[in-house]
Scaffold this active site. Structure first.
Site, mmCIF file in Angstrom:
data_model
loop_
_atom_site.group_PDB
_atom_site.id
_atom_site.type_symbol
_atom_site.label_atom_id
_atom_site.label_comp_id
_atom_site.label_asym_id
_atom_site.label_seq_id
_atom_site.Cartn_x
_atom_site.Cartn_y
_atom_site.Cartn_z
ATOM 1 N N GLU A 128 0.833 -1.300 -0.057
ATOM 2 C CA GLU A 128 -0.166 0.117 0.013
ATOM 3 C C GLU A 128 0.936 1.181 0.072
ATOM 4 O O GLU A 128 1.258 1.698 1.116
ATOM 5 C CB GLU A 128 -1.006 0.048 1.127
ATOM 6 N N CYS A 162 -1.572 9.064 2.490
ATOM 7 C CA CYS A 162 -1.226 8.724 1.348
ATOM 8 C C CYS A 162 -2.315 8.947 0.254
ATOM 9 O O CYS A 162 -1.819 9.187 -0.904
ATOM 10 C CB CYS A 162 -0.902 7.228 1.470
#
Length: 370
Positions: A128, A162
């Site tokens: 991720e 993110c």
């Protein structure tokens, strides 16, 4: 629970199904920006799938790492979950133990090192990662709503998320109206406060990005490296080749780029790496269709930012350099499971014609069917 599937004619009479089984011992490598959430979410999914888990918290969030090492054994079975603290060398040593899966949340640079280390044992990975998440503001967008929602997303955790908006592309036709709205909203939401950055090293990186950006700093810009803080900063039309337009910012700095319409914006996204998320503000459904078909991203949110994270039935993950694999909800269960295929056939009927040698007549019949 076994899940039945249909079988083709040449396999009948037979029954086929698949079932999920745990992978074994998996490793969850946490991130520093949300050190509890981004550790617990994959941990829960791994445990739900029946695995044992090695938890490696981020050493950057050292106090949280110590707390997890102390508290987790009090609330979960210490034979099923082990917390190991340490830096990069500890992470690589753990991966070298021939684990059954590695789950990592962090930067593409570190993700590449994780994948390389795991490849030695053919250990599967879920990465991720990050990426430059673009925001496109079209001429039909509700500019006041767009300004509020972009500001909300960028200010969350000082931009150290993110899926935070990394840069905004705004149609030239509405730029002069939108930019003052955005700046005013950012300043209002931040209440003029300096925003914390995780440490001095990252603050120095942010300072260098702003200093080399080119363009016009329309608000902020004064990064305090010693105290690891900065005001919310907006850079209008930075130089196309600047580092701020090439690297994920991961801080309280937002470039705004003028574009000549949606096709120009789509082209700019395609010129870079595939983002973890993309955001489109428009009131035109044809803009939605063109954007969704125009470039690849881990996720797309229309008329908001980051809110797909709250929908746990949606898969969360990147594509290309923004990540591989996905989780959240049942997607996490599948990530940490092996779907084992099972076929059972009976033995009462076993026609001889299924076995060689095959007669010319049988071969002719099979050719007709194929």
């Amino acid at each position: 629970m076994p899940r039945r599937v249909s079988v083709p004619l040449n396999v009948k009479p037979g029954k086929a199904w698949y079932t999920y089984e745990p992978l074994g011992v998996v490793m969850v490598i946490g991130a520093w920006n949300y050190p509890v959430n981004l550790t617990f979410m994959p941990l829960i999914a791994a445990l739900a799938a029946g695995n044992c888990v090695v938890v490696k918290p981020s050493e950057v969030a050292s106090h949280t790492s110590a707390a997890l090492a102390e508290l987790l054994p009090l609330y979960v079975d210490p034979e099923a979950v082990v917390v190991v603290e340490g830096g990069a060398e500890v992470t690589l040593d753990l991966i070298d133990q021939n684990l059954d899966h590695v789950f990592f949340t962090g930067s593409p640079t570190v993700g590449s090192a994780i994948m390389a280390a795991a490849s030695k044992h053919l250990t599967p990975v879920t990465l991720e990662l990050g990426g430059k998440c673009p925001v496109i503001v079209t001429e039909s967008a509700r500019l006041d709503v767009a300004a509020r929602r972009i500001a909300f997303g960028k200010l969350a955790n000082s931009g150290q998320t993110c899926v935070a908006p990394d840069y905004v592309m705004v149609d030239r036709k509405v730029r002069d109206e939108f930019v003052p709205l955005l700046v005013k909203t950012l300043e209002e939401f931040s209440e003029g406060r300096r925003l914390p950055i995780v440490n001095q090293r990252h603050a120095a990186r942010i300072e260098a990005l702003v200093a080399s950006a080119g363009g016009q700093v329309v608000t902020g810009g004064d990064v305090d490296v010693e105290n690891a803080s900065a005001p919310i900063t907006v850079v209008l039309d930075p130089a196309p080749g600047s580092a701020i337009m090439a690297e994920e910012i991961f801080g309280p700095v937002l470039p705004v780029v003028t574009v000549e319409g949606l096709d120009d914006a789509i082209g700019r996204v395609n010129a870079g790496t595939k983002p973890l998320a993309s955001y489109l503000f428009t009131q035109d459904r044809s803009d939605e269709e063109r954007s969704l078909a125009g470039f690849s991203a881990g996720a797309t949110v229309i008329n908001h930012v980051m809110m797909h994270m709250a929908v746990h039935d949606l898969p969360f993950g990147g594509v290309g350099t923004s990540g591989t694999g996905r989780y959240h909800g049942h997607w996490g269960f599948e990530t940490f499971s092996h779907a084992k295929a099972i076929l059972r056939q009976q033995t009462r009927i076993d026609p001889r014609l299924m076995y060689p040698p095959y007669s010319p007549r049988f071969q002719k019949m099979v050719r007709k069917q194929l």
